[in-house]
Design an enzyme around this catalytic site. Structure first.
Site, PDB file in Angstrom:
ATOM      1  N   ALA A  16       0.841  -1.245  -0.019  1.00 27.96           N
ATOM      2  CA  ALA A  16      -0.027   0.039  -0.020  1.00 27.96           C
ATOM      3  C   ALA A  16       0.907   1.307  -0.034  1.00 27.96           C
ATOM      4  CB  ALA A  16      -0.908  -0.080   1.193  1.00 27.96           C
ATOM      5  N   GLY A  18       2.793   3.893  -2.973  1.00 28.06           N
ATOM      6  CA  GLY A  18       2.193   4.720  -4.208  1.00 28.06           C
ATOM      7  C   GLY A  18       1.398   3.983  -5.373  1.00 28.06           C
ATOM      8  N   ALA A  19       2.072   2.745  -5.688  1.00 25.78           N
ATOM      9  CA  ALA A  19       1.749   1.978  -6.962  1.00 25.78           C
ATOM     10  C   ALA A  19       0.594   0.984  -6.143  1.00 25.78           C
ATOM     11  CB  ALA A  19       2.663   0.925  -7.353  1.00 25.78           C
ATOM     12  N   GLY A  20       0.443   0.518  -5.071  1.00 25.30           N
ATOM     13  CA  GLY A  20      -0.628  -0.539  -4.661  1.00 25.30           C
ATOM     14  C   GLY A  20      -1.872   0.644  -4.381  1.00 25.30           C
ATOM     15  N   PHE A 119      15.518  18.935 -12.720  1.00 26.98           N
ATOM     16  CA  PHE A 119      16.006  17.747 -11.956  1.00 26.98           C
ATOM     17  C   PHE A 119      16.924  17.107 -12.903  1.00 26.98           C
ATOM     18  CE2 PHE A 119      14.973  14.832  -8.619  1.00 26.98           C
ATOM     19  CZ  PHE A 119      14.317  15.399  -7.714  1.00 26.98           C
ATOM     20  N   ASP A 224      10.182  -8.312  -0.533  1.00 25.47           N
ATOM     21  CA  ASP A 224       9.089  -9.587  -0.217  1.00 25.47           C
ATOM     22  C   ASP A 224       8.677 -10.129  -1.406  1.00 25.47           C
ATOM     23  OD1 ASP A 224      10.106  -9.065   2.527  1.00 25.47           O
ATOM     24  OD2 ASP A 224       8.338  -7.373   2.382  1.00 25.47           O
ATOM     25  N   GLN A 243      20.332   1.608  -8.261  1.00 32.83           N
ATOM     26  CA  GLN A 243      20.875   3.009  -8.572  1.00 32.83           C
ATOM     27  C   GLN A 243      21.346   3.648  -6.885  1.00 32.83           C
ATOM     28  OE1 GLN A 243      17.820   6.383  -8.865  1.00 32.83           O
ATOM     29  NE2 GLN A 243      18.998   6.596 -10.502  1.00 32.83           N
ATOM     30  N   HIS A 245      22.172   6.932  -5.122  1.00 32.66           N
ATOM     31  CA  HIS A 245      21.663   8.160  -5.408  1.00 32.66           C
ATOM     32  C   HIS A 245      22.832   9.020  -4.568  1.00 32.66           C
ATOM     33  CE1 HIS A 245      19.569  12.259  -4.437  1.00 32.66           C
ATOM     34  NE2 HIS A 245      18.683  11.743  -5.109  1.00 32.66           N
ATOM     35  N   LEU A 255      18.379  10.273   2.466  1.00 29.56           N
ATOM     36  CA  LEU A 255      18.275  11.022   1.272  1.00 29.56           C
ATOM     37  C   LEU A 255      17.866  12.489   1.347  1.00 29.56           C
ATOM     38  CD1 LEU A 255      17.720  10.691  -1.869  1.00 29.56           C
ATOM     39  CD2 LEU A 255      15.256  10.773  -1.357  1.00 29.56           C
ATOM     40  N   THR A 257      17.257  15.296  -1.200  1.00 31.35           N
ATOM     41  CA  THR A 257      16.883  15.408  -2.626  1.00 31.35           C
ATOM     42  C   THR A 257      17.841  16.190  -3.722  1.00 31.35           C
ATOM     43  OG1 THR A 257      14.755  16.032  -4.125  1.00 31.35           O
ATOM     44  CG2 THR A 257      15.644  17.671  -2.511  1.00 31.35           C
ATOM     45  N   GLU A 258      17.874  15.597  -5.033  1.00 27.82           N
ATOM     46  CA  GLU A 258      18.434  16.162  -6.154  1.00 27.82           C
ATOM     47  C   GLU A 258      17.762  17.338  -6.401  1.00 27.82           C
ATOM     48  OE1 GLU A 258      19.081  12.966  -9.131  1.00 27.82           O
ATOM     49  OE2 GLU A 258      17.866  14.176 -10.482  1.00 27.82           O
ATOM     50  N   ARG A 289      21.923  10.176 -12.260  1.00 28.97           N
ATOM     51  CA  ARG A 289      22.402   9.902 -10.729  1.00 28.97           C
ATOM     52  C   ARG A 289      23.731   9.073 -10.951  1.00 28.97           C
ATOM     53  NH1 ARG A 289      16.680   9.092  -7.889  1.00 28.97           N
ATOM     54  NH2 ARG A 289      16.314  11.185  -7.647  1.00 28.97           N
ATOM     55  N   HIS A 356      19.820   3.324  -3.178  1.00 30.15           N
ATOM     56  CA  HIS A 356      18.450   4.127  -3.583  1.00 30.15           C
ATOM     57  C   HIS A 356      17.316   3.251  -3.977  1.00 30.15           C
ATOM     58  CE1 HIS A 356      15.893   7.521  -3.336  1.00 30.15           C
ATOM     59  NE2 HIS A 356      15.942   7.756  -4.662  1.00 30.15           N
ATOM     60  N   ARG A 397      17.493   5.057 -13.577  1.00 25.68           N
ATOM     61  CA  ARG A 397      16.292   5.689 -13.337  1.00 25.68           C
ATOM     62  C   ARG A 397      16.518   7.197 -13.251  1.00 25.68           C
ATOM     63  NH1 ARG A 397      13.568   7.909  -9.467  1.00 25.68           N
ATOM     64  NH2 ARG A 397      14.486   6.932  -7.684  1.00 25.68           N
ATOM     65  N   LEU A 403       8.303   8.399  -8.953  1.00 26.04           N
ATOM     66  CA  LEU A 403       6.716   8.738  -8.459  1.00 26.04           C
ATOM     67  C   LEU A 403       6.035   8.600  -9.512  1.00 26.04           C
ATOM     68  CD1 LEU A 403       7.442  11.380  -5.871  1.00 26.04           C
ATOM     69  CD2 LEU A 403       6.778   9.347  -5.418  1.00 26.04           C
TER      70      LEU A 403
END
Lengths: 587, 254
Positions: A16, A18-20, A119, A224, A243, A245, A255, A257-258, A289, A356, A397, A403
């Site tokens: 659960a 973002g993708a989920g 970015f 998992d 990757q 970072h 992290l 951020t870039e 990166r 990362h 990536r 995101l």
């Protein structure tokens, strides 16, 4: 003996983040859906993403999705499947607009539109100069996406099973075809085992960065989903591509951020030199990166690192106005204050590359269908997000594309799974569906071996950091494969101290370690076989990209011999090329 | 060579033994499989003063007592898993450094209050999330959706910025004496999340949310104790947000 409970849903989503949740919003509208998640949804690591989500909205300057497609393919060092990259860049625009309509509080331009910033690797007109493509909310874009998606799950009435840890994927042969039958989950609160029969299963369980020591990944990112699929004979694609970072907090890996460099931050060595000018004359600090991480380690190796040990470089934000830092980078400046005691207004922040993001994972097609081989989908099985490999990230990536990935392919997988469930029949559960999980739990709980989880995990992380990081050679990779093999043998002799049923996180960590060991081995074996340098995979003994022999995806399979011995078999899959010919990669 | 550098960084990260200090963590334990009653355990551990409380809890779990149970994930203050009561104050274990909390005396670590303890530092979060869900924590709009984004001025966006930072860790709600005494009160976190939408210029359900919070267990139960503001690890002005909701209820302007 454990009490096994049975459930039946059309669609089950595992994870659960973002993708989920993006998948769940779609599938709940179309089918009876359950979301099984190891963590409460808002604890997912999507929330730690900072800098933004790429989309060629052209709100602040000229841009278009074709440039974004090109940047993604070039950023991935031409290992990207170009049809998937085109979908990613095209659907990015609606994907950002959908989130805004769901309520996401993006930063705004003076005209009230979604604001955008620069970015790494995102450029105007195929590499001419950096472009403002990242849609953002300060340096908390991931947090806002996670919250907005959870809010919309509440709105849609998505059914969550919180702190249910999925330990097994159930497949069953029907007419000689392996089909999805469901999953088996362990309920953390009670220790009960649950079998979820489902027509469609979507894996959205995130990454596996915890096999490194210095990492931006959460403790819970233990691969998992990848490990469950692999154990059931499904392939893992491109696992050698991980990757690093460039800007993790020195030693801690947290992290930064870039977007800090997108706002004008500069990397400096001990002489104060802006060293990225040497490595990437056009994009400088905003090169991709992999390029920046290698540059940092090159500076360090050549004696230009900072500090008494010369083991880090600086991220310099001191020339930026404090108001800009407060408005655009409030969280990362606070991290520097909290964890390093450094004031970024006046002092540079010590950083080093941090493990990362896994570019590889469960192979899928552009519908999100998981693949059993180079191109045959497993009926009813889907994957999206970091657990999956579409492949839109190829060998490296671009920042802000993950995101985006979770939203575009999370949505696609959720729709495809629900539509499949709408017409498909349930596949009969295999005999004793919970047996594997019950055995695993019981064996671990009853084990009396002398090995301890913490020691094996530490040794694994140390060998991965030492041998499978930014610079690799045949020798370091062989050493890693050898050590991981030994650790896997030692793992058979572990025991846990907590023998209880309720909230047994001791047991959980032991299971997670097993997954990390399996995936570390796949990563090192795949890296050993790739005798070239491409994107995030850099071989000092093969420093050039080799398109003749290696412009292909690695497909790793688990094989079990007649004697029960496990091995990894490597196969390869062609890259989907549409309009872009591989070129030398310069920034 | 990067390898050698990493080894050195690692050696330094561990530091010479002289950097380490010995601290005592006094942890409130509970495990219904062992005893009906909670108890206290003391652990003495050698730590770097710059370690997070979470690092020390990990050291205890991994080296001394594998049964010690707590939630954690991101380890840098973003996921909201590890709110606990440290030296009597609600904090995130991953955002609290040992050196900042008086390590010369025993450091007490307890579960957050007002929610049922399930095991050691793990509490039942369901009532907390139920209160959150009850305030309609999602954008409500009517009419046709625009093709592009809804426009919002930078000022309108700024109006509710503070309350968008909430990570639902429950540090505020479980520091509130009203919440301790009365499990029915919505609690600060739910009000913060209602505020986030009431003051969003794009939203059209502000009146409905205000009516929900006008309930006897709603916003009027707040006694303005400011514990919530002190407890918030994200620096949200929680009490101020609650006051703004109260004012909106009176003036019906927001």
């Amino acid at each position: 003996m454990n009490n096994v409970k049975f459930h039946k849903y059309d669609t089950v989503i595992v994870g659960a983040g973002g993708a989920g949740m993006r998948a769940a919003i779609e599938s709940t509208k179309r089918s009876r859906t359950a979301v099984l998640t190891k963590l409460y949804p808002t604890r997912s690591h999507t929330g730690a993403a900072q800098g933004g989500m790429a989309a060629a909205l052209a709100n602040v300057e000229e841009d278009n999705w074709e440039w974004h497609t090109f940047d993604t393919i070039k950023g991935g060092d031409y290992l990207v499947d170009q049809d998937a990259a085109e979908i990613l860049a095209k659907e990015a625009i609606d994907s950002v607009l959908d989130l805004e309509k769901m309520g996401l509080p993006f930063n705004r331009t003076p005209q009230g539109k979604i604001d955008q910033r620069r970015f790494g690797g995102h450029s105007r007109n195929h590499g001419e100069a950096p472009v403002r493509r990242s849609c953002y909310a300060a340096d908390r874009t991931g947090h806002m996406i996670l919250q907005t998606l959870y809010q919309n799950c509440v709105k849609e009435g998505v059914e969550f099973f919180n702190e249910f840890y999925v330990l097994d994927l159930l497949l069953n042969d029907v007419d000689g075809v392996k089909r999805t039958a469901g999953v088996v989950a362990y309920e953390l609160a009670t220790g009960d085992v649950h079998v979820f029969q489902a027509k469609a299963v979507v894996f959205a369980s995130g990454g596996n960065g915890k096999f490194f020591k210095v990492t931006s990944n959460a403790h819970t990112l233990t691969g998992d989903g990848q490990a469950s699929a692999f154990r059931r004979g499904l392939p893992l694609e491109d696992m050698e591509f991980f990757q690093f970072h460039p800007t993790g907090i020195w030693k801690m890996g947290i992290l930064l951020t870039e977007g800090a460099r997108g706002e004008g931050g500069i990397l400096r060595n001990k002489d104060g030199e802006r060293f990225m000018e040497k490595y990437a004359p056009v994009m400088k600090d905003l090169a991709s990166r992999d390029v920046v991480s290698r540059a940092i380690y090159t500076e360090i190796r050549e004696g230009r690192g900072c500090g008494p040990e010369g083991d880090h470089v600086y991220l310099d934000l001191t020339h930026l106005p404090p108001e800009q830092l407060d408005a655009k980078l409030p969280d990362i400046t606070e991290f520097a204050r909290t964890y390093l005691g450094i004031e970024p207004y006046t002092d540079p922040v010590p950083i080093q590359p941090t493990a990362h993001y896994a570019m590889g994972g469960i192979p899928t097609n552009v519908r999100g269908e998981a693949l059993a081989d180079n191109d045959t989908p497993v009926p009813g099985l889907y994957a999206a997000g970091e657990v999956a490999c579409v492949s839109v990230h190829g060998a490296n990536r671009l920042g802000t594309n993950s995101l985006l990935d979770i939203n575009v392919f999370g949505r696609r997988a959720g729709i495809a799974a629900a539509e499949y469930a709408d017409t498909a029949e349930y596949v009969e559960l295999p005999d004793e569906p919970a047996k594997f999980v019950l055995d695993e739990i019981e064996n671990l709980r009853d084990a009396t071996g002398s090995e301890r989880v913490v020691e094996i995990r530490r040794a694994l992380q140390e060998t991965m950091d030492k041998n499978v990081m930014v610079f690799r050679t045949e020798q370091t990779l062989k050493e890693a494969v050898e050590e991981i093999g030994q650790l896997r043998r030692r793992y058979r002799n572990i025991s846990v101290q907590d023998k209880g049923k309720r909230f047994n996180t001791d047991l959980l960590e032991a299971i997670e370690l097993g997954n990390l060991l399996d995936l570390a081995e796949v990563t090192a074996v795949s890296a050993l076989a790739r005798k070239e340098s491409r994107g995030g995979h850099y071989r000092e003994d093969f420093p050039n990209r080799d398109d003749v022999n290696f412009m292909r995806h690695t497909m790793a399979y688990r094989e079990v011999g007649d004697d029960g011995a496990e091995s990894i078999r490597l196969d390869y899959k062609p890259v989907v090329q549409t309009r872009y010919q591989p070129m030398e990669r310069k920034y | 060579m990067s390898t050698a550098v990493m080894d050195k960084a690692e050696a330094e990260a561990k530091g010479p033994a002289s950097h380490l200090i010995t601290v005592t963590l006094r942890i409130r334990r509970y495990n219904s499989e062992v005893s009906d009653e909670p108890w206290w355990d003391d652990f003495q551990v050698d730590v770097d003063p710059k370690d997070r409380v979470l690092d020390v809890l990990h050291t205890i779990k991994w080296e001394h007592d594998g049964t010690l149970t707590f939630r954690r994930s991101c380890a840098h203050g973003i996921c909201g898993s590890d709110a606990m009561r440290i030296n009597g104050r609600n904090r995130l274990a991953c955002k609290t450094l040992i050196k900042d909390i008086g390590p010369e005396k025993p450091i007490s670590v307890e579960p957050i209050k007002g929610l049922a303890v399930l095991k050691d530092l793990v509490v039942d979060m369901e009532p907390f999330f139920q209160a959150y869900r009850d305030v309609m924590p999602f954008l409500v709009t009517t009419g046709n959706e625009p093709t592009r984004e809804r426009l919002q001025s930078a000022e309108d966006r700024e109006r509710f910025d503070d309350t968008t930072k909430c990570i639902l860790c429950a540090a505020c709600t479980s520091s509130c004496p009203v919440f301790w005494n009365d499990g029915q009160y919505f609690g600060p976190a739910a009000i913060v999340n209602a505020h986030r939408f009431i003051f969003d210029s794009r939203d059209e359900a502000g009146e409905q949310r205000l009516e929900i919070l006008n309930d006897k267990d709603g916003v009027w139960r707040c006694r303005t104790v400011f514990n919530c503001t002190d407890a918030c690890p994200r620096g949200i002005q929680v009490t101020k947000a609650i006051q703004e909701v109260k004012r909106a209820l009176i003036t019906r302007r927001f």
